[in-house]
Design a protein around this motif. Sequence first.
Motif, PDB file in Angstrom:
ATOM      1  N   LEU A  24       0.777  -1.379   0.220  1.00 32.74           N
ATOM      2  CA  LEU A  24      -0.119   0.016   0.095  1.00 32.74           C
ATOM      3  C   LEU A  24       0.643   1.332  -0.074  1.00 32.74           C
ATOM      4  O   LEU A  24       0.492   2.397  -0.857  1.00 32.74           O
ATOM      5  CB  LEU A  24      -0.960   0.100   1.316  1.00 32.74           C
ATOM      6  N   LYS A  25       1.991   1.419   0.658  1.00 29.08           N
ATOM      7  CA  LYS A  25       2.814   2.418   0.824  1.00 29.08           C
ATOM      8  C   LYS A  25       3.648   2.477  -0.813  1.00 29.08           C
ATOM      9  O   LYS A  25       3.629   3.769  -1.151  1.00 29.08           O
ATOM     10  CB  LYS A  25       3.800   2.073   1.709  1.00 29.08           C
ATOM     11  N   ARG A  26       3.907   1.449  -0.969  1.00 28.16           N
ATOM     12  CA  ARG A  26       4.726   1.557  -2.467  1.00 28.16           C
ATOM     13  C   ARG A  26       3.798   2.042  -3.697  1.00 28.16           C
ATOM     14  O   ARG A  26       4.284   2.742  -4.426  1.00 28.16           O
ATOM     15  CB  ARG A  26       5.320   0.302  -2.789  1.00 28.16           C
ATOM     16  N   PHE A  27       2.564   1.393  -3.628  1.00 25.79           N
ATOM     17  CA  PHE A  27       1.828   1.879  -4.652  1.00 25.79           C
ATOM     18  C   PHE A  27       0.783   2.913  -4.440  1.00 25.79           C
ATOM     19  O   PHE A  27      -0.564   3.006  -5.166  1.00 25.79           O
ATOM     20  CB  PHE A  27       1.032   0.544  -5.249  1.00 25.79           C
ATOM     21  N   GLY A  66       0.727  -1.620  -9.244  1.00 27.41           N
ATOM     22  CA  GLY A  66       0.699  -2.877  -8.336  1.00 27.41           C
ATOM     23  C   GLY A  66      -0.045  -3.768  -9.075  1.00 27.41           C
ATOM     24  O   GLY A  66      -0.861  -3.648  -9.934  1.00 27.41           O
ATOM     25  N   ALA A  67       0.175  -5.042  -8.783  1.00 28.69           N
ATOM     26  CA  ALA A  67      -0.358  -6.295  -9.291  1.00 28.69           C
ATOM     27  C   ALA A  67      -1.493  -7.132  -8.645  1.00 28.69           C
ATOM     28  O   ALA A  67      -2.119  -8.057  -9.037  1.00 28.69           O
ATOM     29  CB  ALA A  67       0.750  -7.283  -9.586  1.00 28.69           C
ATOM     30  N   LEU A  68      -1.870  -6.678  -7.387  1.00 22.90           N
ATOM     31  CA  LEU A  68      -2.922  -7.424  -6.633  1.00 22.90           C
ATOM     32  C   LEU A  68      -4.183  -7.089  -7.181  1.00 22.90           C
ATOM     33  O   LEU A  68      -4.456  -5.975  -7.272  1.00 22.90           O
ATOM     34  CB  LEU A  68      -2.913  -7.181  -5.045  1.00 22.90           C
ATOM     35  N   ARG A  69      -4.910  -8.020  -7.658  1.00 29.09           N
ATOM     36  CA  ARG A  69      -6.443  -7.760  -7.823  1.00 29.09           C
ATOM     37  C   ARG A  69      -7.196  -8.931  -7.390  1.00 29.09           C
ATOM     38  O   ARG A  69      -7.321  -9.937  -7.513  1.00 29.09           O
ATOM     39  CB  ARG A  69      -6.553  -7.680  -9.360  1.00 29.09           C
TER      40      ARG A  69
END
Length: 74
Positions: free
Chosen positions: A34-37, A71-74
């Motif tokens: 969450l911080k990175r993206f 980000g890649a989480l979906r």
Amino acid sequence: MAREDRNVIGFTVALISEFANHFGIHPRQAYAYLKRFKGLEHLQKHYGVLHTQSFPDTIDALSQVCANNGGALR
């Protein structure tokens, strides 16, 4: 510490935990993601609206923000 600050911190901690559970990752990884993206930045900027929504809706919004930022989480 002001009451509103405590509310923001408590909501953020709970949301990170729920985000981690939703994606099956460790809370530390969820925080870093969450911080990175820019999910945490979005949360801080739009806390006034996001804290009135359900956790699933807020998680969906944050995952979309993160996806928009690579980000890649979906």
